[in-house]
Design a protein around this motif. Sequence first.
Motif, mmCIF file in Angstrom:
data_model
loop_
_atom_site.group_PDB
_atom_site.id
_atom_site.type_symbol
_atom_site.label_atom_id
_atom_site.label_comp_id
_atom_site.label_asym_id
_atom_site.label_seq_id
_atom_site.Cartn_x
_atom_site.Cartn_y
_atom_site.Cartn_z
ATOM 1 N N THR A 196 -6.216 7.619 5.843
ATOM 2 C CA THR A 196 -5.155 8.439 5.260
ATOM 3 C C THR A 196 -4.319 9.127 6.333
ATOM 4 O O THR A 196 -3.105 9.219 6.211
ATOM 5 N N GLY A 197 -4.960 9.657 7.361
ATOM 6 C CA GLY A 197 -4.209 10.228 8.476
ATOM 7 C C GLY A 197 -4.058 11.730 8.453
ATOM 8 O O GLY A 197 -3.887 12.343 9.495
ATOM 9 N N THR A 198 -4.071 12.371 7.290
ATOM 10 C CA THR A 198 -3.989 13.832 7.219
ATOM 11 C C THR A 198 -4.949 14.335 6.155
ATOM 12 O O THR A 198 -5.401 13.589 5.287
ATOM 13 N N THR A 199 -5.246 15.619 6.202
ATOM 14 C CA THR A 199 -6.253 16.183 5.309
ATOM 15 C C THR A 199 -5.823 16.220 3.858
ATOM 16 O O THR A 199 -6.658 16.339 2.968
ATOM 17 N N ASP A 200 -4.515 16.154 3.587
ATOM 18 C CA ASP A 200 -4.045 16.305 2.209
ATOM 19 C C ASP A 200 -3.449 15.013 1.639
ATOM 20 O O ASP A 200 -2.763 15.048 0.632
ATOM 21 N N ALA A 201 -3.717 13.886 2.272
ATOM 22 C CA ALA A 201 -3.105 12.627 1.836
ATOM 23 C C ALA A 201 -4.058 11.834 0.946
ATOM 24 O O ALA A 201 -5.269 11.908 1.075
ATOM 25 N N SER A 202 -3.489 11.048 0.045
ATOM 26 C CA SER A 202 -4.287 10.174 -0.810
ATOM 27 C C SER A 202 -3.511 8.896 -1.115
ATOM 28 O O SER A 202 -2.286 8.923 -1.246
ATOM 29 N N TYR A 203 -4.242 7.801 -1.225
ATOM 30 C CA TYR A 203 -3.613 6.557 -1.639
ATOM 31 C C TYR A 203 -3.315 6.655 -3.126
ATOM 32 O O TYR A 203 -4.144 7.106 -3.924
ATOM 33 N N ILE A 204 -2.093 6.247 -3.495
ATOM 34 C CA ILE A 204 -1.700 6.331 -4.911
ATOM 35 C C ILE A 204 -1.522 4.955 -5.526
ATOM 36 O O ILE A 204 -1.141 4.847 -6.686
ATOM 37 N N GLY A 205 -1.815 3.896 -4.761
ATOM 38 C CA GLY A 205 -1.778 2.597 -5.411
ATOM 39 C C GLY A 205 -1.621 1.440 -4.462
ATOM 40 O O GLY A 205 -1.256 1.577 -3.299
ATOM 41 N N LEU A 206 -1.916 0.266 -5.003
ATOM 42 C CA LEU A 206 -1.630 -1.013 -4.375
ATOM 43 C C LEU A 206 -0.716 -1.746 -5.340
ATOM 44 O O LEU A 206 -1.119 -2.103 -6.447
ATOM 45 N N PHE A 207 0.538 -1.967 -4.939
ATOM 46 C CA PHE A 207 1.575 -2.443 -5.836
ATOM 47 C C PHE A 207 1.918 -3.910 -5.541
ATOM 48 O O PHE A 207 1.933 -4.323 -4.398
ATOM 49 N N LEU B 104 0.849 -1.180 0.000
ATOM 50 C CA LEU B 104 0.000 0.000 0.000
ATOM 51 C C LEU B 104 0.887 1.234 0.000
ATOM 52 O O LEU B 104 1.850 1.313 0.783
ATOM 53 N N VAL B 105 0.568 2.205 -0.853
ATOM 54 C CA VAL B 105 1.400 3.402 -0.966
ATOM 55 C C VAL B 105 0.509 4.633 -0.879
ATOM 56 O O VAL B 105 -0.565 4.696 -1.487
ATOM 57 N N ILE B 106 0.982 5.624 -0.139
ATOM 58 C CA ILE B 106 0.227 6.858 0.057
ATOM 59 C C ILE B 106 1.129 8.051 -0.227
ATOM 60 O O ILE B 106 2.344 7.996 -0.025
ATOM 61 N N GLY B 107 0.530 9.133 -0.747
ATOM 62 C CA GLY B 107 1.228 10.387 -0.962
ATOM 63 C C GLY B 107 0.667 11.443 -0.040
ATOM 64 O O GLY B 107 -0.535 11.468 0.240
ATOM 65 N N SER B 108 1.522 12.348 0.412
ATOM 66 C CA SER B 108 1.111 13.282 1.459
ATOM 67 C C SER B 108 0.421 14.530 0.951
ATOM 68 O O SER B 108 -0.181 15.249 1.722
ATOM 69 N N SER B 109 0.519 14.814 -0.334
ATOM 70 C CA SER B 109 -0.012 16.084 -0.813
ATOM 71 C C SER B 109 -0.443 15.961 -2.267
ATOM 72 O O SER B 109 0.224 15.322 -3.066
ATOM 73 N N GLY C 251 1.773 7.438 12.010
ATOM 74 C CA GLY C 251 2.889 6.926 12.779
ATOM 75 C C GLY C 251 3.447 5.622 12.264
ATOM 76 O O GLY C 251 4.161 4.911 12.981
ATOM 77 N N PHE C 252 3.154 5.293 11.018
ATOM 78 C CA PHE C 252 3.576 3.995 10.475
ATOM 79 C C PHE C 252 3.859 4.152 8.987
ATOM 80 O O PHE C 252 3.201 4.918 8.306
ATOM 81 N N GLY C 253 4.822 3.406 8.505
ATOM 82 C CA GLY C 253 5.115 3.404 7.077
ATOM 83 C C GLY C 253 6.560 3.748 6.804
ATOM 84 O O GLY C 253 7.210 4.464 7.570
ATOM 85 N N LYS C 254 7.060 3.228 5.723
ATOM 86 C CA LYS C 254 8.433 3.488 5.279
ATOM 87 C C LYS C 254 8.416 4.624 4.255
ATOM 88 O O LYS C 254 7.704 4.557 3.247
ATOM 89 N N GLU C 255 9.176 5.676 4.504
ATOM 90 C CA GLU C 255 9.257 6.751 3.521
ATOM 91 C C GLU C 255 10.146 6.322 2.371
ATOM 92 O O GLU C 255 11.271 5.859 2.569
#
Length: 432
Positions: free
Chosen positions: A421-432, A42-47, A75-79
């Motif tokens: 998502t965790g923040t107001t400007d985050a979105s999931y960008i894919g399941l890889f 699972l991958v998410i982008g912050s903005s 509080g979780f995830g690898k950047e």
Amino acid sequence: MNFKNLFRFTFISALSLATFSCSEDDVPSSGPSESNYRPYHLVIGSSPTGESETYTQGVTVEDLNNPDKTFTFSGFGKEIPSTRTARLYTSDDGETVYNLNYGGGDIAKYDYVSGQNYDLLLTTDIQAVMGTAYPRWTKIDENYAMLHNVTTENIYENPEDETSPYIKTTATVTLARVDLNTMTVLENSSFEFPYSEDESTEGIYAFRIDAPVITNGKLYYGVAKRFYDALTGERGTMVYDNIETLVVDYPSLENETTITSTLAQGSTNGYRTPVSHKDESGDTYQLVTSGDASIMKISNGAYDTAYGKFDIKSLLGYNAEANTGWFYVGNGIGYVPVLNTDLGDNASSNWDIVRIDVYNKTAVKMNIPLDLWLRQYQWASVIDGKLYMALASLGGVGNVYIFDPNSTSPDGYTTGATLETGTTDASYIGLF
């Protein structure tokens, strides 16, 4: 609260070889897996705009299907280091993650350990080869990826005087093949885009290529064009009267040519999502990614005039643009993120998921009760013949959506795990 605060425990530098472990309090924590499936990510982008931090975590198929499971990036995830949103791919077995640091000018390879734990294995600077820190790339197969970039230059009658008569704009294409095992650059090539004499004199030129597929020893690249207005000395509004694809031999990257069709109008390069897919018969179905949402067919090295244009927009009943790409499941069935331009532009949360049948030219908007923003969406995964997508409202909550290609119903899906998502400007960008 921003991602820098939420993820302060997971920050690393791009060259770090450290892995991370999570506490027992971390919701998504996963131990040794008994799954018979490969791991997914699972991958998410912050903005949604500008520079965007990107985070990933590994997941099991069993958890993806579990409606009682919740995944969070709080509080979780690898950047995955990125100057702008990371451009990710995975190996076929899910054990390796590849990334292009768009704007950082390097590519990297990570070994997946578990949960949020990833080891950085290799990183390679590709700026010298590509001439920019902003190339794009596409994983071609399990062993290779292609880097690609286009640079342009206005040519005047007097090369040292931009007030002299304008002649044309040249576009120089740079390609490089990457060995994913060693993350080294193999063949590379640079050449002038095969321009049309008529378009060139009008100030029309190619400015971007992307999302290639291999067919019969050739790479087929989608193309986007721009228009230079010599009267104003500024870029004008591009009005397409055709579509075009760049074709080069693979792997030599020689013998560049193009194929065109006037049956559709627009770009074919997409954004960060696959645009062209080969079906089981070896034909390629290509999404037109500006203008009206539509699909074209390439057969035997040319656009198929008998197939014509699959006009998706006309079937949906609203002004629809599919400017990112689409996902192919099999047997002619795929799913397309579509923007309803009657309701807003790319920045708006007015996106739908549309099931298409490229053989029978049918399109069905899926009933998804979410306000979707999908401009940066990159990847969906086919598992057991169904398409899995990570979908959530921008800054909100969503689910893993599991689409059944055998169903023609707008409700032809089930939902699995909950996604936060965790923040107001985050979105999931894919399941890889």
